[in-house]
Design a protein around this motif. Structure first.
Motif, PDB file in Angstrom:
ATOM      1  N   ASP A 246       0.839  -1.195   0.000  1.00  0.00           N
ATOM      2  CA  ASP A 246       0.000   0.000   0.000  1.00  0.00           C
ATOM      3  C   ASP A 246       0.876   1.248   0.000  1.00  0.00           C
ATOM      4  OD1 ASP A 246      -1.987   1.856   0.220  1.00  0.00           O
ATOM      5  OD2 ASP A 246      -2.610   1.277   2.238  1.00  0.00           O
ATOM      6  N   ILE A 247       0.941   1.938  -1.125  1.00  0.00           N
ATOM      7  CA  ILE A 247       1.801   3.120  -1.265  1.00  0.00           C
ATOM      8  C   ILE A 247       1.344   4.248  -0.345  1.00  0.00           C
ATOM      9  CG2 ILE A 247       0.531   4.097  -3.217  1.00  0.00           C
ATOM     10  CD1 ILE A 247       4.345   4.190  -2.770  1.00  0.00           C
ATOM     11  N   HIS A 248       0.061   4.342  -0.082  1.00  0.00           N
ATOM     12  CA  HIS A 248      -0.450   5.401   0.795  1.00  0.00           C
ATOM     13  C   HIS A 248       0.034   5.210   2.232  1.00  0.00           C
ATOM     14  CE1 HIS A 248      -2.867   6.900  -2.455  1.00  0.00           C
ATOM     15  NE2 HIS A 248      -3.364   5.697  -2.637  1.00  0.00           N
ATOM     16  N   LYS A 249       0.104   3.967   2.667  1.00  0.00           N
ATOM     17  CA  LYS A 249       0.605   3.675   4.011  1.00  0.00           C
ATOM     18  C   LYS A 249       2.091   4.041   4.108  1.00  0.00           C
ATOM     19  CE  LYS A 249       1.048  -0.075   7.322  1.00  0.00           C
ATOM     20  NZ  LYS A 249       0.797  -1.493   7.595  1.00  0.00           N
ATOM     21  N   VAL A 250       2.858   3.717   3.073  1.00  0.00           N
ATOM     22  CA  VAL A 250       4.285   4.028   3.070  1.00  0.00           C
ATOM     23  C   VAL A 250       4.500   5.540   3.063  1.00  0.00           C
ATOM     24  CG1 VAL A 250       6.404   3.845   1.705  1.00  0.00           C
ATOM     25  CG2 VAL A 250       4.944   1.853   2.003  1.00  0.00           C
ATOM     26  N   GLU A 251       3.732   6.261   2.258  1.00  0.00           N
ATOM     27  CA  GLU A 251       3.868   7.720   2.215  1.00  0.00           C
ATOM     28  C   GLU A 251       3.520   8.354   3.551  1.00  0.00           C
ATOM     29  OE1 GLU A 251       1.534   8.993  -1.127  1.00  0.00           O
ATOM     30  OE2 GLU A 251       3.140   8.535  -2.549  1.00  0.00           O
ATOM     31  N   ARG A 252       2.507   7.847   4.215  1.00  0.00           N
ATOM     32  CA  ARG A 252       2.124   8.383   5.528  1.00  0.00           C
ATOM     33  C   ARG A 252       3.230   8.136   6.550  1.00  0.00           C
ATOM     34  NH1 ARG A 252      -1.630  10.365   8.791  1.00  0.00           N
ATOM     35  NH2 ARG A 252      -2.103   9.348  10.765  1.00  0.00           N
ATOM     36  N   MET A 253       3.810   6.934   6.523  1.00  0.00           N
ATOM     37  CA  MET A 253       4.900   6.621   7.439  1.00  0.00           C
ATOM     38  C   MET A 253       6.115   7.508   7.156  1.00  0.00           C
ATOM     39  SD  MET A 253       4.694   2.507   7.697  1.00  0.00           S
ATOM     40  CE  MET A 253       6.061   2.424   8.820  1.00  0.00           C
ATOM     41  N   TRP A 254       6.382   7.742   5.869  1.00  0.00           N
ATOM     42  CA  TRP A 254       7.510   8.585   5.473  1.00  0.00           C
ATOM     43  C   TRP A 254       7.353   9.995   6.050  1.00  0.00           C
ATOM     44  CZ3 TRP A 254      12.027   7.328   3.334  1.00  0.00           C
ATOM     45  CH2 TRP A 254      12.825   8.352   2.847  1.00  0.00           C
ATOM     46  N   LEU A 255       6.157  10.540   5.926  1.00  0.00           N
ATOM     47  CA  LEU A 255       5.895  11.882   6.447  1.00  0.00           C
ATOM     48  C   LEU A 255       5.965  11.918   7.976  1.00  0.00           C
ATOM     49  CD1 LEU A 255       3.003  12.932   4.043  1.00  0.00           C
ATOM     50  CD2 LEU A 255       5.384  13.711   3.998  1.00  0.00           C
ATOM     51  N   LEU A 256       5.484  10.877   8.633  1.00  0.00           N
ATOM     52  CA  LEU A 256       5.538  10.822  10.100  1.00  0.00           C
ATOM     53  C   LEU A 256       6.974  10.725  10.610  1.00  0.00           C
ATOM     54  CD1 LEU A 256       2.523   8.471  10.882  1.00  0.00           C
ATOM     55  CD2 LEU A 256       2.722  10.901  11.407  1.00  0.00           C
ATOM     56  N   LEU A 257       7.862  10.150   9.795  1.00  0.00           N
ATOM     57  CA  LEU A 257       9.271  10.044  10.168  1.00  0.00           C
ATOM     58  C   LEU A 257      10.048  11.321   9.859  1.00  0.00           C
ATOM     59  CD1 LEU A 257      10.009   6.405   9.002  1.00  0.00           C
ATOM     60  CD2 LEU A 257      10.012   7.248  11.355  1.00  0.00           C
ATOM     61  N   GLY A 258       9.364  12.322   9.332  1.00  0.00           N
ATOM     62  CA  GLY A 258      10.018  13.601   9.077  1.00  0.00           C
ATOM     63  C   GLY A 258      10.527  13.781   7.659  1.00  0.00           C
ATOM     64  N   GLY A 259      10.125  12.911   6.760  1.00  0.00           N
ATOM     65  CA  GLY A 259      10.549  13.015   5.368  1.00  0.00           C
ATOM     66  C   GLY A 259       9.654  13.940   4.567  1.00  0.00           C
ATOM     67  N   ARG A 260      10.105  14.252   3.376  1.00  0.00           N
ATOM     68  CA  ARG A 260       9.333  15.084   2.452  1.00  0.00           C
ATOM     69  C   ARG A 260       9.133  14.309   1.151  1.00  0.00           C
ATOM     70  NH1 ARG A 260      13.478  17.771   4.229  1.00  0.00           N
ATOM     71  NH2 ARG A 260      14.542  17.921   2.221  1.00  0.00           N
ATOM     72  N   ILE A 261       7.984  14.515   0.512  1.00  0.00           N
ATOM     73  CA  ILE A 261       7.672  13.868  -0.753  1.00  0.00           C
ATOM     74  C   ILE A 261       7.459  14.955  -1.790  1.00  0.00           C
ATOM     75  CG2 ILE A 261       6.087  12.343  -1.968  1.00  0.00           C
ATOM     76  CD1 ILE A 261       5.373  11.121   0.766  1.00  0.00           C
ATOM     77  N   GLU A 262       8.203  14.864  -2.892  1.00  0.00           N
ATOM     78  CA  GLU A 262       8.106  15.859  -3.955  1.00  0.00           C
ATOM     79  C   GLU A 262       7.727  15.169  -5.257  1.00  0.00           C
ATOM     80  OE1 GLU A 262      11.961  17.534  -4.169  1.00  0.00           O
ATOM     81  OE2 GLU A 262      11.823  18.497  -2.209  1.00  0.00           O
ATOM     82  N   SER A 263       6.770  15.716  -5.940  1.00  0.00           N
ATOM     83  CA  SER A 263       6.388  15.212  -7.253  1.00  0.00           C
ATOM     84  C   SER A 263       7.203  15.938  -8.315  1.00  0.00           C
ATOM     85  CB  SER A 263       4.894  15.443  -7.480  1.00  0.00           C
ATOM     86  OG  SER A 263       4.520  14.932  -8.730  1.00  0.00           O
ATOM     87  N   VAL A 264       7.849  15.173  -9.196  1.00  0.00           N
ATOM     88  CA  VAL A 264       8.649  15.755 -10.265  1.00  0.00           C
ATOM     89  C   VAL A 264       7.741  15.921 -11.480  1.00  0.00           C
ATOM     90  CG1 VAL A 264      10.697  15.501 -11.691  1.00  0.00           C
ATOM     91  CG2 VAL A 264      10.683  14.604  -9.363  1.00  0.00           C
ATOM     92  N   ARG A 265       7.603  17.151 -11.937  1.00  0.00           N
ATOM     93  CA  ARG A 265       6.669  17.438 -13.030  1.00  0.00           C
ATOM     94  C   ARG A 265       7.109  16.804 -14.340  1.00  0.00           C
ATOM     95  NH1 ARG A 265       4.378  23.373 -13.129  1.00  0.00           N
ATOM     96  NH2 ARG A 265       3.928  22.511 -15.162  1.00  0.00           N
ATOM     97  N   ARG A 266       6.132  16.291 -15.051  1.00  0.00           N
ATOM     98  CA  ARG A 266       6.269  15.758 -16.399  1.00  0.00           C
ATOM     99  C   ARG A 266       7.159  14.529 -16.541  1.00  0.00           C
ATOM    100  NH1 ARG A 266       6.647  21.229 -20.074  1.00  0.00           N
ATOM    101  NH2 ARG A 266       4.799  22.195 -19.203  1.00  0.00           N
TER     102      ARG A 266
END
Length: 88
Positions: free
Chosen positions: A13-33
């Motif tokens: 589940d990618i949503h679970k991983v992204e939530r855990m990443w943010l809770l651990l203090g990480g940042r998620i950036e979408s690269v355009r195009r």
């Protein structure tokens, strides 16, 4: 069976991983195009680049997530031998 890291994350589940990443203090950036996503964390030397068009969780993302989790736990005051002593 003995595991090296008994609380390692194993999920598709990618949503679970992204939530855990943010809770651990990480940042998620979408690269355009490009269809890529960058996962940044202060404890990493360089950002992790992942294809965001995939529906599952890439193994390298789980590996890095587990490594960051382990590093966070190692630096947590709960796991230090003397919590009254300040860390450098």
């Amino acid at each position: 069976m003995k595991h090296n890291h008994p609380r390692a994350v194993h999920t598709t589940d990618i949503h679970k991983v992204e939530r855990m990443w943010l809770l651990l203090g990480g940042r998620i950036e979408s690269v355009r195009r490009t269809g890529e996503t960058r996962y940044r964390h202060d404890r990493l030397d360089r950002p992790l680049r992942v294809n965001s068009r995939r529906n599952d969780v890439p193994a390298k993302l789980l590996t890095v997530l587990n490594r960051v989790t382990k590093l966070q736990a190692a630096n947590d005051s709960l796991y230090q031998s003397n919590p009254d002593k300040p860390t450098p």
